[in-house]
Motif scaffolding. Structure first.
Motif, mmCIF file in Angstrom:
data_model
loop_
_atom_site.group_PDB
_atom_site.id
_atom_site.type_symbol
_atom_site.label_atom_id
_atom_site.label_comp_id
_atom_site.label_asym_id
_atom_site.label_seq_id
_atom_site.Cartn_x
_atom_site.Cartn_y
_atom_site.Cartn_z
ATOM 1 N N ILE A 1 0.893 -1.144 0.000
ATOM 2 C CA ILE A 1 0.000 0.000 0.000
ATOM 3 C C ILE A 1 0.935 1.198 0.000
ATOM 4 O O ILE A 1 1.792 1.323 0.883
ATOM 5 N N GLY A 2 0.805 2.031 -1.016
ATOM 6 C CA GLY A 2 1.740 3.137 -1.120
ATOM 7 C C GLY A 2 1.307 4.184 -2.109
ATOM 8 O O GLY A 2 0.248 4.090 -2.727
ATOM 9 N N THR A 3 2.165 5.173 -2.269
ATOM 10 C CA THR A 3 1.910 6.287 -3.169
ATOM 11 C C THR A 3 2.751 6.119 -4.426
ATOM 12 O O THR A 3 3.966 5.901 -4.338
ATOM 13 N N VAL A 4 2.104 6.240 -5.577
ATOM 14 C CA VAL A 4 2.815 6.148 -6.851
ATOM 15 C C VAL A 4 3.604 7.434 -7.041
ATOM 16 O O VAL A 4 3.049 8.529 -7.035
ATOM 17 N N GLN A 5 4.926 7.298 -7.202
ATOM 18 C CA GLN A 5 5.788 8.466 -7.363
ATOM 19 C C GLN A 5 6.003 8.833 -8.827
ATOM 20 O O GLN A 5 6.070 9.997 -9.170
ATOM 21 N N ASP A 6 6.158 7.828 -9.657
ATOM 22 C CA ASP A 6 6.343 8.036 -11.091
ATOM 23 C C ASP A 6 5.964 6.738 -11.801
ATOM 24 O O ASP A 6 5.562 5.785 -11.135
ATOM 25 N N PRO A 7 6.068 6.667 -13.125
ATOM 26 C CA PRO A 7 5.601 5.473 -13.845
ATOM 27 C C PRO A 7 6.287 4.149 -13.496
ATOM 28 O O PRO A 7 5.843 3.096 -13.938
ATOM 29 N N SER A 8 7.344 4.197 -12.688
ATOM 30 C CA SER A 8 8.021 2.945 -12.334
ATOM 31 C C SER A 8 8.351 2.815 -10.850
ATOM 32 O O SER A 8 9.076 1.905 -10.467
#
Length: 108
Positions: A64-71
């Motif tokens: 469970i986390g925050t998407v920082q960039d596309p990868s």
């Protein structure tokens, strides 16, 4: 309640959720310090920025986390899913949850 929803995603859907909290069911491939390389349910590889005290001991986890960039995803929590998981089934659930025909059954 939907303002706190964490949709399930795979690597193909990361770009749709940059800056948002999500759930990523994945296979741990390698852990190196404060990062891990993981394989999403659709086979794509993602870098996970780990919490300082996380010890990944199982093959499969849910981040469970925050998407920082596309990868990249930044972990907020981790759920141990054991060493036996049908990733095709997981990916089917992810895709169904984003299908407009079924979207009313899933929180986004």
């Amino acid at each position: 309640m939907s303002e706190h929803a964490t949709p399930r995603i795979n690597s193909a859907r990361l770009t749709d959720y940059i800056g948002r909290s999500v759930r990523l069911t994945c296979k741990a491939l390698a852990v190196n310090g404060d990062t891990a390389k993981v394989q999403a349910s659709d086979g794509g590889e993602i870098i996970a920025r780990l919490l300082p005290d996380v010890d990944i001991t199982s093959q499969y986890i849910e981040i469970i986390g925050t998407v920082q960039d596309p990868s990249t995803i930044k972990m907020q929590a981790c759920i141990d899913l054991g060493d036996n998981l049908d990733m095709k089934l997981v990916n089917d659930v992810v895709e169904f949850s984003h299908d407009p025909r079924f979207s009313n059954m899933f929180l986004h």
